[in-house]
Motif scaffolding. Structure first.
Motif, PDB file in Angstrom:
ATOM      1  N   UNK A   1      21.322 -29.662 -25.928  1.00 43.15           N
ATOM      2  CA  UNK A   1      19.892 -29.643 -26.213  1.00 43.15           C
ATOM      3  C   UNK A   1      19.679 -29.326 -27.694  1.00 43.15           C
ATOM      4  N   UNK A   2      18.925 -30.202 -28.375  1.00 44.29           N
ATOM      5  CA  UNK A   2      18.770 -30.044 -29.818  1.00 44.29           C
ATOM      6  C   UNK A   2      18.017 -28.775 -30.192  1.00 44.29           C
ATOM      7  N   UNK A   3      17.106 -28.325 -29.330  1.00 46.66           N
ATOM      8  CA  UNK A   3      16.370 -27.099 -29.631  1.00 46.66           C
ATOM      9  C   UNK A   3      17.318 -25.906 -29.628  1.00 46.66           C
ATOM     10  N   UNK A   4      18.237 -25.880 -28.670  1.00 44.15           N
ATOM     11  CA  UNK A   4      19.206 -24.777 -28.600  1.00 44.15           C
ATOM     12  C   UNK A   4      20.110 -24.765 -29.838  1.00 44.15           C
ATOM     13  N   UNK A   5      20.575 -25.954 -30.250  1.00 44.66           N
ATOM     14  CA  UNK A   5      21.422 -26.041 -31.444  1.00 44.66           C
ATOM     15  C   UNK A   5      20.687 -25.524 -32.679  1.00 44.66           C
ATOM     16  N   UNK A   6      19.395 -25.797 -32.713  1.00 51.51           N
ATOM     17  CA  UNK A   6      18.575 -25.392 -33.847  1.00 51.51           C
ATOM     18  C   UNK A   6      18.367 -23.873 -33.880  1.00 51.51           C
ATOM     19  N   UNK A   7      18.237 -23.261 -32.705  1.00 50.22           N
ATOM     20  CA  UNK A   7      17.838 -21.848 -32.617  1.00 50.22           C
ATOM     21  C   UNK A   7      19.018 -20.895 -32.474  1.00 50.22           C
ATOM     22  N   UNK A   8      20.158 -21.369 -31.980  1.00 49.06           N
ATOM     23  CA  UNK A   8      21.224 -20.458 -31.566  1.00 49.06           C
ATOM     24  C   UNK A   8      21.701 -19.521 -32.672  1.00 49.06           C
ATOM     25  N   UNK A   9      21.742 -19.980 -33.935  1.00 49.77           N
ATOM     26  CA  UNK A   9      22.253 -19.112 -35.004  1.00 49.77           C
ATOM     27  C   UNK A   9      21.354 -17.906 -35.226  1.00 49.77           C
ATOM     28  N   UNK A  10      20.066 -18.054 -34.924  1.00 49.25           N
ATOM     29  CA  UNK A  10      19.148 -16.928 -35.097  1.00 49.25           C
ATOM     30  C   UNK A  10      19.289 -15.916 -33.960  1.00 49.25           C
ATOM     31  N   UNK A  11      19.596 -16.419 -32.770  1.00 51.47           N
ATOM     32  CA  UNK A  11      19.726 -15.521 -31.613  1.00 51.47           C
ATOM     33  C   UNK A  11      21.095 -14.846 -31.592  1.00 51.47           C
ATOM     34  N   UNK A  12      22.156 -15.621 -31.835  1.00 49.90           N
ATOM     35  CA  UNK A  12      23.515 -15.069 -31.771  1.00 49.90           C
ATOM     36  C   UNK A  12      23.833 -14.156 -32.961  1.00 49.90           C
ATOM     37  N   UNK A  13      22.934 -14.109 -33.905  1.00 52.14           N
ATOM     38  CA  UNK A  13      23.082 -13.167 -35.016  1.00 52.14           C
ATOM     39  C   UNK A  13      23.009 -11.725 -34.522  1.00 52.14           C
ATOM     40  N   UNK A  14      22.252 -11.499 -33.443  1.00 48.76           N
ATOM     41  CA  UNK A  14      22.069 -10.147 -32.900  1.00 48.76           C
ATOM     42  C   UNK A  14      22.838 -10.039 -31.583  1.00 48.76           C
ATOM     43  N   UNK A  15      24.144  -9.946 -31.696  1.00 50.49           N
ATOM     44  CA  UNK A  15      25.024 -10.028 -30.533  1.00 50.49           C
ATOM     45  C   UNK A  15      24.852  -8.862 -29.563  1.00 50.49           C
ATOM     46  N   UNK A  16      24.645  -7.654 -30.080  1.00 49.82           N
ATOM     47  CA  UNK A  16      24.522  -6.484 -29.201  1.00 49.82           C
ATOM     48  C   UNK A  16      23.304  -6.609 -28.298  1.00 49.82           C
ATOM     49  N   UNK A  17      22.138  -6.904 -28.891  1.00 45.00           N
ATOM     50  CA  UNK A  17      20.924  -7.059 -28.073  1.00 45.00           C
ATOM     51  C   UNK A  17      21.071  -8.204 -27.080  1.00 45.00           C
ATOM     52  N   UNK A  18      21.743  -9.279 -27.512  1.00 43.95           N
ATOM     53  CA  UNK A  18      21.933 -10.427 -26.628  1.00 43.95           C
ATOM     54  C   UNK A  18      22.855 -10.067 -25.470  1.00 43.95           C
ATOM     55  N   UNK A  19      23.913  -9.298 -25.754  1.00 38.20           N
ATOM     56  CA  UNK A  19      24.851  -8.889 -24.704  1.00 38.20           C
ATOM     57  C   UNK A  19      24.156  -7.996 -23.671  1.00 38.20           C
ATOM     58  N   UNK A  20      23.382  -7.034 -24.159  1.00 38.39           N
ATOM     59  CA  UNK A  20      22.649  -6.133 -23.246  1.00 38.39           C
ATOM     60  C   UNK A  20      21.690  -6.927 -22.385  1.00 38.39           C
ATOM     61  N   UNK A  21      20.969  -7.833 -23.022  1.00 29.37           N
ATOM     62  CA  UNK A  21      20.011  -8.670 -22.291  1.00 29.37           C
ATOM     63  C   UNK A  21      20.718  -9.519 -21.231  1.00 29.37           C
ATOM     64  N   UNK A  22      21.870 -10.049 -21.583  1.00 28.49           N
ATOM     65  CA  UNK A  22      22.638 -10.894 -20.661  1.00 28.49           C
ATOM     66  C   UNK A  22      23.124 -10.093 -19.444  1.00 28.49           C
ATOM     67  N   UNK A  23      23.745  -8.950 -19.688  1.00 27.23           N
ATOM     68  CA  UNK A  23      24.303  -8.130 -18.593  1.00 27.23           C
ATOM     69  C   UNK A  23      23.207  -7.668 -17.650  1.00 27.23           C
ATOM     70  N   UNK A  24      22.099  -7.190 -18.205  1.00 25.65           N
ATOM     71  CA  UNK A  24      21.021  -6.667 -17.364  1.00 25.65           C
ATOM     72  C   UNK A  24      20.295  -7.783 -16.616  1.00 25.65           C
ATOM     73  N   UNK A  25      20.260  -8.973 -17.192  1.00 21.40           N
ATOM     74  CA  UNK A  25      19.675 -10.122 -16.479  1.00 21.40           C
ATOM     75  C   UNK A  25      20.518 -10.495 -15.268  1.00 21.40           C
ATOM     76  N   UNK A  26      21.838 -10.458 -15.430  1.00 17.52           N
ATOM     77  CA  UNK A  26      22.745 -10.723 -14.304  1.00 17.52           C
ATOM     78  C   UNK A  26      22.567  -9.664 -13.216  1.00 17.52           C
ATOM     79  N   UNK A  27      22.469  -8.401 -13.627  1.00 16.83           N
ATOM     80  CA  UNK A  27      22.263  -7.304 -12.666  1.00 16.83           C
ATOM     81  C   UNK A  27      20.954  -7.507 -11.912  1.00 16.83           C
ATOM     82  N   UNK A  28      19.911  -7.872 -12.637  1.00 13.16           N
ATOM     83  CA  UNK A  28      18.604  -8.113 -12.003  1.00 13.16           C
ATOM     84  C   UNK A  28      18.693  -9.260 -10.998  1.00 13.16           C
TER      85      UNK A  28
END
Length: 554
Positions: A1-28
């Motif tokens: 998806x071209x939107x994801x390719x465009x945005x991913x560098x801005x999101x993956x820049x903050x790996x800790x917040x992304x990891x926490x969000x990912x783990x807690x989303x799975x738990x939910x």
């Protein structure tokens, strides 16, 4: 998806917040998928065992799940807000940085308020879309697989009966895909332009008050709002029909599951607990399908934002070289031609040499191209001139003029703008190294009375505030230019709002420093000509002088 390719560098820049969000989303997700199964088994246990320990065990499970869910939801939402805000502002700043480096003439017909509103809105839309759906799309797919597996194991016949609702949902999305995109794009554009018009009215508040044009201003806003309302109602109609189709499908699904599920219970093919599980899980299936439909709708909205940002980012940046200079001894123009539209030359075959140690005055009436000439030699029109402009021995187009202007060129404009900050911050704006004592000394030399201001040099100023005069703004701009101590000093109408005493002090400063500077003064005033080593008439520079040339000044 071209939107994801465009945005991913801005999101993956903050790996800790992304990891926490990912783990807690799975738990939910695990919690949400477990509750219907636990509840269904609890109902069957009550019916068949009627054991009080069953009630206690179930209550403790629900209590524990509730506490974990509340805590994890708080942390997850906190991480999401932090991640979303940081990523969106990074994208916003990147786009603005690209805009800053577009050719100056790009802004000639651009409503900058509209542009700013558009960039901010689209940046937030794209980041929110990816964050909301990057993980959800995976979780919804896992939900579909898990729920189908459990439902088929409980009752194959009822599960197969409900499967046709899935392609029905998909058909609804493809019918509404294009209308949602077109109406969404139109609504965003109209909203941005309306907010721009609102900002314009506030910017012109003095004009409105002086002419008492309150009714006219209100009428302008109402006229602009009417176009927004038309677009909004069209988008609302399409969205409502889309949502209504979704709701009708859910209603038919509910009728089907209660009718055939009830028959299965009567015939002994299902227990009440199992019926509860299948009903809950198929509600999840419908939610998943509904999610994918709404994903399609939100994707169209995000695609609008992506296309609008891409349109800006595809604009070519202004030409800027990579060579740097540590000092400027000469500025030489050889056979220079300049035209805004490549048809009529404003500057025609002009040759000149500016040398260190001299003061040059460029004279002529307003609108004859003096400021255009200054913008040209400052590198703002690199895409529009022919011939050669040399700084020392390097051609202008080869120079990194961003670096040169920042370090060794100082400019004071005719109508300097303030940043909304203190006097001191305005003076040192863009200057990394300075001596605090030099600031006060320069202000004093230029007749700037700091005692007038309640907090002295730390007094806050605002561009449209009435606590500072035009002459004081100009003195702040001149102080910034001299504090920078550049090799080239360019002053555009530096005497226009100064009193006689201040003009004399400015002339004294210029004579003191000229030995090591190239000083270029644009003026139509005679008060400063007596310090000039050379006077250049705009007649010598500009072609077809008698034409009314509407030059664009930055």
């Amino acid at each position: 998806m071209k939107i994801f390719k465009f945005i991913k560098k801005y999101i993956f820049k903050y790996k800790l917040q992304l990891f926490i969000f990912f783990i807690l989303s799975i738990l939910s997700w695990i919690i949400s998928i477990s509750i219907p199964y636990i509840t269904g088994n609890y109902i069957d246990s009550l019916i068949y065992s009627q054991n009080s320990s069953t009630i206690f065990n179930f209550t403790m499970k629900i209590l524990l799940i509730g506490i974990v869910s509340i805590v994890s939801s708080f942390i997850m939402n906190y991480s999401y807000v932090k991640l979303q805000t940081k990523s969106a502002i990074d994208l916003n700043l990147d786009v603005l940085n690209h805009i800053f480096k577009l050719p100056i003439l790009y802004f000639k017909d651009i409503d900058t308020t509209y542009l700013n509103q558009r960039v901010n809105s689209d940046s937030n839309t794209l980041v929110s879309f990816i964050l909301n759906n990057m993980l959800d799309s995976i979780i919804k797919s896992l939900t579909l697989i898990f729920v189908f597996y459990i439902s088929i194991r409980i009752n194959r016949k009822l599960t197969i009966l409900l499967i046709p609702f899935i392609p029905l949902y998909l058909a609804i999305y493809f019918i509404f895909k294009k209308p949602l995109f077109k109406s969404g794009h139109d609504l965003k554009e109209k909203q941005n332009k309306f907010f721009s018009k609102m900002n314009e009215q506030l910017y012109n508040i003095k004009l409105i008050k002086l002419n008492s044009t309150f009714e006219e201003s209100g009428e302008q806003l109402r006229e602009n709002f009417s176009t927004v309302l038309v677009s909004l109602l069209k988008y609302t109609r399409i969205s409502y029909i889309f949502s209504s189709s979704d709701s009708m499908t859910v209603t038919i699904y509910q009728i089907t599951i209660f009718l055939f599920g009830g028959m299965e219970i009567i015939n002994g093919g299902l227990t009440i607990g199992q019926f509860t599980i299948i009903n809950s899980y198929f509600s999840m299936i419908m939610e998943c399908i509904s999610y994918y439909l709404s994903l399609g709708k939100s994707y169209q909205d995000a695609l609008v934002s992506y296309n609008r940002l891409e349109k800006i980012l595809n604009q070519s940046k202004e030409a800027n070289g990579d060579k740097t200079l540590d000092t400027i001894d000469t500025i030489i123009l050889e056979n220079v031609y300049f035209s805004y539209d490549y048809t009529r030359n404003i500057i025609n075959d002009f040759n000149y040499e500016f040398k260190k140690g001299s003061i040059y005055c460029i004279t002529g009436r307003n609108g004859t191209g003096k400021s255009t000439f200054i913008n040209l030699i400052l590198g703002l029109f690199n895409d529009y001139y022919k011939g050669n402009i040399y700084y020392n021995s390097l051609e202008l187009r080869k120079l990194d003029m961003y670096s040169v202007r920042k370090r060794i060129i100082g400019i004071s404009e005719q109508e300097p703008r303030l940043i909304n900050d203190t006097i001191k911050k305005n003076v040192v704006y863009g200057i990394n190294k300075y001596n605090y004592g030099d600031i006060e000394e320069l202000l004093k030399k230029l007749n700037f009375d700091l005692n007038k201001f309640s907090k002295g040099i730390n007094t806050s100023l605002y561009e449209d505030a009435n606590n500072i005069s035009g002459g004081e703004k100009l003195k702040i701009s001149l102080t910034r230019t001299f504090l920078k101590d550049p090799d080239v000093i360019i002053l555009d109408e530096p005497t226009s709002v100064l009193d006689i005493n201040s003009i004399e002090k400015l002339k004294f400063i210029l004579n003191q420093i000229k030995e090591y500077k190239i000083i270029i003064i644009v003026t139509h005033s005679k008060e400063i000509l007596d310090i000039a080593d050379e006077v250049i008439s705009s007649n010598e520079i500009c072609y077809n002088l008698n034409d009314k040339i509407n030059v664009y000044q930055s």
